[in-house]
Scaffold this motif. Structure first.
Motif, PDB file in Angstrom:
ATOM      1  N   ALA A 117       0.186   7.400  -6.050  1.00 23.49           N
ATOM      2  CA  ALA A 117      -1.078   8.140  -6.177  1.00 23.49           C
ATOM      3  C   ALA A 117      -0.907   9.624  -5.896  1.00 23.49           C
ATOM      4  N   LYS A 118       0.079   9.970  -5.075  1.00 24.33           N
ATOM      5  CA  LYS A 118       0.270  11.370  -4.680  1.00 24.33           C
ATOM      6  C   LYS A 118       1.375  12.073  -5.479  1.00 24.33           C
ATOM      7  N   ALA A 119       2.020  11.344  -6.387  1.00 24.95           N
ATOM      8  CA  ALA A 119       3.167  11.889  -7.112  1.00 24.95           C
ATOM      9  C   ALA A 119       2.740  12.727  -8.309  1.00 24.95           C
ATOM     10  N   ASP A 120       3.583  13.700  -8.641  1.00 27.92           N
ATOM     11  CA  ASP A 120       3.383  14.458  -9.873  1.00 27.92           C
ATOM     12  C   ASP A 120       3.723  13.597 -11.086  1.00 27.92           C
ATOM     13  N   SER A 121       4.778  12.816 -10.964  1.00 26.11           N
ATOM     14  CA  SER A 121       5.179  11.876 -12.011  1.00 26.11           C
ATOM     15  C   SER A 121       5.988  10.761 -11.361  1.00 26.11           C
ATOM     16  N   ILE A 150       0.834  -1.197   0.000  1.00 28.56           N
ATOM     17  CA  ILE A 150       0.000   0.000   0.000  1.00 28.56           C
ATOM     18  C   ILE A 150       0.872   1.251   0.000  1.00 28.56           C
ATOM     19  N   SER A 151       1.989   1.217   0.724  1.00 24.44           N
ATOM     20  CA  SER A 151       2.862   2.390   0.764  1.00 24.44           C
ATOM     21  C   SER A 151       3.370   2.756  -0.625  1.00 24.44           C
ATOM     22  N   TYR A 173      -8.716   6.546  -0.565  1.00 23.72           N
ATOM     23  CA  TYR A 173      -7.987   6.174   0.652  1.00 23.72           C
ATOM     24  C   TYR A 173      -6.493   6.437   0.480  1.00 23.72           C
ATOM     25  N   LEU A 174      -5.922   6.007  -0.647  1.00 27.66           N
ATOM     26  CA  LEU A 174      -4.494   6.179  -0.875  1.00 27.66           C
ATOM     27  C   LEU A 174      -4.097   7.638  -0.824  1.00 27.66           C
ATOM     28  N   ARG A 175      -4.897   8.489  -1.422  1.00 25.50           N
ATOM     29  CA  ARG A 175      -4.558   9.912  -1.504  1.00 25.50           C
ATOM     30  C   ARG A 175      -4.706  10.627  -0.156  1.00 25.50           C
ATOM     31  N   MET A 176      -5.383   9.997   0.777  1.00 26.13           N
ATOM     32  CA  MET A 176      -5.551  10.604   2.104  1.00 26.13           C
ATOM     33  C   MET A 176      -4.454  10.191   3.082  1.00 26.13           C
ATOM     34  N   GLN A 177      -3.614   9.221   2.698  1.00 27.78           N
ATOM     35  CA  GLN A 177      -2.579   8.717   3.611  1.00 27.78           C
ATOM     36  C   GLN A 177      -1.297   9.522   3.474  1.00 27.78           C
ATOM     37  N   ASP A 178      -0.505   9.487   4.540  1.00 27.28           N
ATOM     38  CA  ASP A 178       0.788  10.160   4.550  1.00 27.28           C
ATOM     39  C   ASP A 178       1.899   9.142   4.685  1.00 27.28           C
ATOM     40  N   LEU A 179       3.042   9.450   4.068  1.00 24.89           N
ATOM     41  CA  LEU A 179       4.221   8.598   4.175  1.00 24.89           C
ATOM     42  C   LEU A 179       5.210   9.221   5.142  1.00 24.89           C
ATOM     43  N   SER A 180       5.834   8.394   5.939  1.00 20.44           N
ATOM     44  CA  SER A 180       6.817   8.888   6.907  1.00 20.44           C
ATOM     45  C   SER A 180       8.176   9.092   6.250  1.00 20.44           C
TER      46      SER A 180
END
Length: 203
Positions: A20-24, A13-14, A196-203
């Motif tokens: 999902a949150k990347a520009d490219s 998922i990470s 869901y993916l777009r709402m998560q944050d990565l550490s």
């Protein structure tokens, strides 16, 4: 900012939070293969808890490039993997909806691990309705200041990202299991998975 990331087998998922949150997105194609990583494995939620599904590869050394690693075809691991997915997710809300999309990849005879990994990512992206056109590296660089470097996510043991709970099939038996294969999220959340993916944050 663009990201660089390893193509892995039905990624965690990470991985897909990053994508999902990347520009490219740029896929790392020039690295040396490392054993005991998610390059050739995924984790699912089985009736007995977390389960490792490992893709067998032909023997290789630490200097062999991931893109040159070949799959071991001496036994039918694909059939075992699909049976495990059925056992784990047959009663999930969206398994039957996506089943026909994924079943062919478990009968297709890939030669190279990288081709298999890229196809799993492509199939999942279509199911998520996540439209992105990844580029591929042509040379390996240890430092990549022009990218946000998520290549370390391929080493699942070092991936300490924690995500919000969602309902999993066997949560009443084993509780919430964090950061499994993207298939766990997809089969449980379906059309809501991308949100869901777009709402998560990565550490």
């Amino acid at each position: 900012m663009p990201i660089i990331i390893h193509p892995t087998y039905f990624p965690s998922i990470s991985h897909f939070v990053a994508i999902a949150k990347a520009d490219s997105v740029v896929f790392e194609m020039e690295d040396n293969f490392q054993k005991q990583t998610n390059r050739n494995r995924m984790y699912i939620y089985s009736p007995n808890g977390i389960q490792l599904l490992n893709v067998p590869i032909k023997s290789c050394n630490s200097k062999q490039m991931t893109k040159d690693v070949k799959l071991e075809t001496a036994f039918d691991w694909q059939k075992q993997h699909f049976k495990s997915l059925e056992s784990a997710y047959r009663t999930s809300p969206f398994f039957e909806y996506f089943e026909d999309t994924f079943q062919p990849i478990f009968t297709k005879k890939h030669i190279f691990l990288m081709d298999l990994n890229l196809e799993t990512i492509n199939l999942v992206s279509k199911c998520l309705r996540l439209d992105f056109q990844p580029q591929k590296t042509t040379e390996y660089f240890h430092e990549v200041p022009q990218f946000e470097d998520f290549r370390g996510l391929a080493n699942g043991k070092k991936d300490e990202n924690e995500f919000e709970n969602y309902t999993q099939v066997f949560h009443t038996k084993h509780g919430f299991l964090n950061n499994l294969s993207i298939l766990d999220l997809l089969f449980n959340e379906g059309k809501f998975a991308l949100e869901y993916l777009r709402m998560q944050d990565l550490s």
